[in-house]
Motif scaffolding. Structure first.
Motif, PDB file in Angstrom:
ATOM      1  N   VAL A 164       0.838  -1.193   0.000  1.00  0.00           N
ATOM      2  CA  VAL A 164       0.000   0.000   0.000  1.00  0.00           C
ATOM      3  C   VAL A 164       0.875   1.245   0.000  1.00  0.00           C
ATOM      4  O   VAL A 164       0.581   2.225  -0.677  1.00  0.00           O
ATOM      5  CB  VAL A 164      -0.953  -0.004   1.220  1.00  0.00           C
ATOM      6  N   GLU A 165       1.973   1.186   0.741  1.00  0.00           N
ATOM      7  CA  GLU A 165       2.851   2.350   0.847  1.00  0.00           C
ATOM      8  C   GLU A 165       3.789   2.470  -0.350  1.00  0.00           C
ATOM      9  O   GLU A 165       4.183   1.476  -0.942  1.00  0.00           O
ATOM     10  CB  GLU A 165       3.669   2.292   2.136  1.00  0.00           C
ATOM     11  N   GLU A 166       4.104   3.680  -0.707  1.00  0.00           N
ATOM     12  CA  GLU A 166       5.056   3.948  -1.792  1.00  0.00           C
ATOM     13  C   GLU A 166       6.057   4.975  -1.313  1.00  0.00           C
ATOM     14  O   GLU A 166       5.645   6.012  -0.806  1.00  0.00           O
ATOM     15  CB  GLU A 166       4.334   4.473  -3.036  1.00  0.00           C
ATOM     16  N   PRO A 167       7.336   4.790  -1.419  1.00  0.00           N
ATOM     17  CA  PRO A 167       7.973   3.536  -1.821  1.00  0.00           C
ATOM     18  C   PRO A 167       7.842   2.504  -0.702  1.00  0.00           C
ATOM     19  O   PRO A 167       7.798   2.868   0.463  1.00  0.00           O
ATOM     20  CB  PRO A 167       9.433   3.929  -2.037  1.00  0.00           C
ATOM     21  N   PRO A 168       7.771   1.242  -1.074  1.00  0.00           N
ATOM     22  CA  PRO A 168       7.571   0.207  -0.060  1.00  0.00           C
ATOM     23  C   PRO A 168       8.816  -0.005   0.801  1.00  0.00           C
ATOM     24  O   PRO A 168       9.932  -0.003   0.301  1.00  0.00           O
ATOM     25  CB  PRO A 168       7.255  -1.038  -0.879  1.00  0.00           C
ATOM     26  N   GLY A 169       8.602  -0.177   2.092  1.00  0.00           N
ATOM     27  CA  GLY A 169       9.693  -0.512   2.999  1.00  0.00           C
ATOM     28  C   GLY A 169      10.041  -1.982   2.892  1.00  0.00           C
ATOM     29  O   GLY A 169       9.371  -2.752   2.183  1.00  0.00           O
ATOM     30  N   LEU A 170      11.058  -2.391   3.618  1.00  0.00           N
ATOM     31  CA  LEU A 170      11.536  -3.768   3.566  1.00  0.00           C
ATOM     32  C   LEU A 170      10.443  -4.761   3.983  1.00  0.00           C
ATOM     33  O   LEU A 170      10.238  -5.777   3.316  1.00  0.00           O
ATOM     34  CB  LEU A 170      12.767  -3.937   4.459  1.00  0.00           C
ATOM     35  N   THR A 171       9.719  -4.463   5.053  1.00  0.00           N
ATOM     36  CA  THR A 171       8.689  -5.388   5.522  1.00  0.00           C
ATOM     37  C   THR A 171       7.601  -5.571   4.465  1.00  0.00           C
ATOM     38  O   THR A 171       7.136  -6.686   4.227  1.00  0.00           O
ATOM     39  CB  THR A 171       8.082  -4.912   6.851  1.00  0.00           C
TER      40      THR A 171
END
Length: 170
Positions: A101-108
Motif C-alpha cells: 500500500v505504501e510507496e515507496p515500499p519498505g523492507l517489511t
C-alpha cells in the motif's frame, strides 16, 4: 548447478535478508552501508530489519523441519507482516498482483509481497535454513523431493556426516 543458487523471484529478497548474518562468524552485513544499500534500507530501519530477519529465519527453520531457537516463532513473522498492508493491483492486461500500500515500499512490505507470492505459487516452503547450528544459512531447496537438509552438501553436509561417522567409530 551451484548448491547456493539464489531462490526464485521475490524469495531472493527474503533469502538475501536472512543471509545478512553469518552465524558462524557473527558478521552482519546490516552493519555496513553497502549491506543496507543492497536491501534499500536506511540506518534507522536496521533494528527492525534484524527482527524481521530472525523471524524469517525461524520460519525457514520450520520449513526444514527444525525447531526455531528459544523466543523465535512464526507468530512473530505473522505480527510483523500484519504491519505491511498489501493491495491487489490490476494492470491494463487484467493481470492481478499484490503490491504494498505504501510507496515507496519498505523492507517489511517488500518481504510481505514476496511471501504472499511464494505462498501462492508453492515455493515458500522450499526456502529453508541449513540444519547446521553453526551455519543457519538460508537456501532454496531445489531437490525433487524437497528434503534437503544443508545449504551445501560439500560443506555443512560433509561436516555433519563426518561427525556421525566419528561418533559411531569412537
Amino acid at each position: 548447478m551451484n548448491e547456493r543458487d539464489s531462490a526464485p523471484g521475490g524469495l531472493a529478497l527474503v533469502e538475501a535478508l536472512v543471509n545478512t548474518l553469518n552465524v558462524e562468524t557473527g558478521a552482519d552485513t546490516l552493519d555496513t552501508a553497502a549491506g543496507c544499500a543492497a536491501l534499500a534500507i536506511a540506518g534507522p530501519d536496521v533494528p527492525a530489519a534484524r527482527t524481521l530477519r530472525e523471524a524469517l529465519r525461524a520460519v525457514c527453520l520450520a520449513h526444514a523441519g527444525h525447531r526455531p531457537p528459544e523466543g523465535a516463532s512464526a507468530s512473530l513473522l505473522d505480527a510483523l507482516l500484519a504491519d505491511a498492508p498489501l493491495r491487489v493491483a490490476v494492470d491494463a492486461d487484467g493481470a492481478a498482483s499484490l503490491r504494498p500500500v505504501e510507496e515507496p515500499p519498505g523492507l517489511t512490505a517488500r518481504v510481505a509481497v514476496a511471501v504472499a507470492a511464494a505462498s501462492a505459487d508453492g515455493t515458500w516452503a522450499r526456502l529453508k535454513v541449513c540444519e547446521a547450528a553453526d551455519c543457519r544459512w538460508a537456501y532454496y531447496d531445489r531437490s525433487p523431493a524437497g528434503r534437503r537438509r544443508w545449504c551445501s552438501m560439500s560443506v555443512c553436509g560433509a561436516r555433519a556426516k563426518m561427525r556421525t561417522y566419528r561418533a559411531k567409530r569412537g
